[in-house]
Design a protein around this motif. Sequence first.
Motif, short mmCIF file in Angstrom:
data_model
loop_
_atom_site.label_atom_id
_atom_site.label_comp_id
_atom_site.label_asym_id
_atom_site.label_seq_id
_atom_site.Cartn_x
_atom_site.Cartn_y
_atom_site.Cartn_z
N TYR A 19 4.23 46.97 62.56
CA TYR A 19 4.44 45.70 63.28
C TYR A 19 3.64 44.58 62.61
O TYR A 19 4.16 43.50 62.34
N ILE A 20 2.37 44.87 62.33
CA ILE A 20 1.49 43.84 61.74
C ILE A 20 1.93 43.52 60.30
O ILE A 20 2.00 42.35 59.91
N ASN A 21 2.26 44.55 59.54
CA ASN A 21 2.66 44.33 58.15
C ASN A 21 3.96 43.54 58.04
O ASN A 21 4.18 42.83 57.05
N LYS A 22 4.82 43.66 59.05
CA LYS A 22 6.07 42.90 59.04
C LYS A 22 5.79 41.41 59.24
O LYS A 22 6.46 40.55 58.68
N ILE A 23 4.77 41.12 60.04
CA ILE A 23 4.37 39.72 60.25
C ILE A 23 3.75 39.17 58.97
O ILE A 23 4.04 38.06 58.53
N ASP A 83 -16.42 31.65 59.37
CA ASP A 83 -16.66 31.85 57.94
C ASP A 83 -15.42 32.34 57.20
O ASP A 83 -15.41 32.46 55.99
N ILE A 84 -14.39 32.67 57.97
CA ILE A 84 -13.17 33.21 57.37
C ILE A 84 -12.17 32.08 57.14
O ILE A 84 -11.95 31.25 58.03
N LYS A 85 -11.60 32.05 55.94
CA LYS A 85 -10.47 31.15 55.69
C LYS A 85 -9.26 31.86 56.28
O LYS A 85 -8.70 32.77 55.67
N ILE A 86 -8.88 31.45 57.49
CA ILE A 86 -7.94 32.24 58.28
C ILE A 86 -6.50 32.10 57.77
O ILE A 86 -6.03 30.99 57.51
N GLU A 87 -5.85 33.25 57.60
CA GLU A 87 -4.42 33.30 57.22
C GLU A 87 -3.55 33.39 58.48
O GLU A 87 -2.58 32.69 58.60
N PHE A 88 -3.92 34.30 59.36
CA PHE A 88 -3.19 34.41 60.63
C PHE A 88 -4.01 35.20 61.64
O PHE A 88 -4.93 35.95 61.28
N THR A 89 -3.70 34.97 62.90
CA THR A 89 -4.44 35.59 64.01
C THR A 89 -3.44 36.27 64.94
O THR A 89 -2.38 35.71 65.23
N PRO A 92 -3.40 37.90 68.73
CA PRO A 92 -4.08 38.30 69.98
C PRO A 92 -3.77 39.76 70.29
O PRO A 92 -2.65 40.22 70.07
N TYR A 93 -4.77 40.45 70.79
CA TYR A 93 -4.58 41.88 71.09
C TYR A 93 -3.37 42.12 71.99
O TYR A 93 -2.66 43.11 71.84
N ASN A 94 -3.16 41.19 72.94
CA ASN A 94 -2.07 41.45 73.90
C ASN A 94 -0.67 41.31 73.28
O ASN A 94 0.33 41.60 73.92
N GLU A 95 -0.61 40.88 72.02
CA GLU A 95 0.69 40.82 71.33
C GLU A 95 0.87 42.00 70.38
O GLU A 95 1.93 42.15 69.77
N ILE A 96 -0.16 42.83 70.24
CA ILE A 96 -0.09 43.93 69.27
C ILE A 96 0.30 45.21 70.00
O ILE A 96 -0.40 45.63 70.93
N PRO A 97 1.40 45.85 69.62
CA PRO A 97 1.82 47.07 70.30
C PRO A 97 0.74 48.15 70.24
O PRO A 97 0.08 48.31 69.22
N VAL A 120 -8.21 38.81 63.42
CA VAL A 120 -8.22 37.59 62.61
C VAL A 120 -8.17 38.00 61.13
O VAL A 120 -9.07 38.69 60.65
N PHE A 121 -7.12 37.57 60.44
CA PHE A 121 -6.93 37.92 59.03
C PHE A 121 -7.21 36.72 58.15
O PHE A 121 -6.77 35.60 58.46
N GLY A 122 -7.91 36.95 57.06
CA GLY A 122 -8.16 35.84 56.13
C GLY A 122 -9.05 36.28 54.99
O GLY A 122 -9.21 37.47 54.74
#
Length: 270
Positions: free
Chosen positions: A11-15, A36-42, A44-49, A64-66
């Motif tokens: 699911y996450i890798n598809k995003i 401190d993170i240059k954020i690529e995408f975030t 929320p836990y409630n959206e993650i299966p 938080v990915f970055g």
Amino acid sequence: MWDQVQETVNYINKINNFNPEYGVILGSGLGSFTEDIKIEFTLPYNEIPNFPVSTVQGHKGALVFGTIGTKKVVAMQGRFHYYEGYSMKEVTFPVRVLKYLGVKKLIVSNASGGVNPDYKIGEIIIIKDHINFTPEHPLRGINDERFGPRFVNMSEPYSRKMIIKAKQLAEELNIEVKDGIYLGLQGPSFETLAEYKMVKILGADCVGMSTVPEVIVARHMDLETFGVSVITDIGDEANIDSISHDEVLEAAQSAEPNVRKLIRELIINY
Ligand code: HPA
């Protein structure tokens, strides 16, 4: 559980097929690390299966990915505690997901109560070992060999190489650190004076309600692990009556700039 982990990872890798190298679990004392993170995408836990949802006050819930420097990271903003009612399998599920997102090194942080008389409130402790005093083992039950072996070697729960590097960086950055042994127990009540004494007699330097299950599961999957703890209260006769969640959060926040700096530099330089 293998299938659930793969479903969540897919699911996450598809995003975004981001493939982070570092995972960071932000406990009390490191919450603002995401700045401190240059954020690529975030996410929320409630959206993650299959992800549980964080409930405790003062903790947020998102992946938080970055990047930090050239390193790709995923931070868990908010973690799951056994005392919230989750099973240890649920508490550690996100660590499994991090592994299959590509994470090789896991950095965990927490707040803890000090029982080592050398410790002061606000002090930063590099965790060199732990004692598992939690009531449920995250690896109890049928072992799935695809994750790791039945009997996990725990001779180096916290990477010696990462500890050496972190101490070196702390000195260069003029950040005072000590090292110590963390004892993990269930919570959610803070310890009685007799329990703090027990923790000390058992050979630990500090005590808290997290980290141990996550590190066991990380080691099950052979992640290299580093842990840092902020001493937010002192478990002795003179100090025990002031221990509260507010005191914990306040002390954790006071140490946050230095914890952030240390972890940032460790990720960049290790
Ligand atoms: N005990 C357990 N957990 C904690 C403490 C403590 O004194 N301080 C912060 N987390």
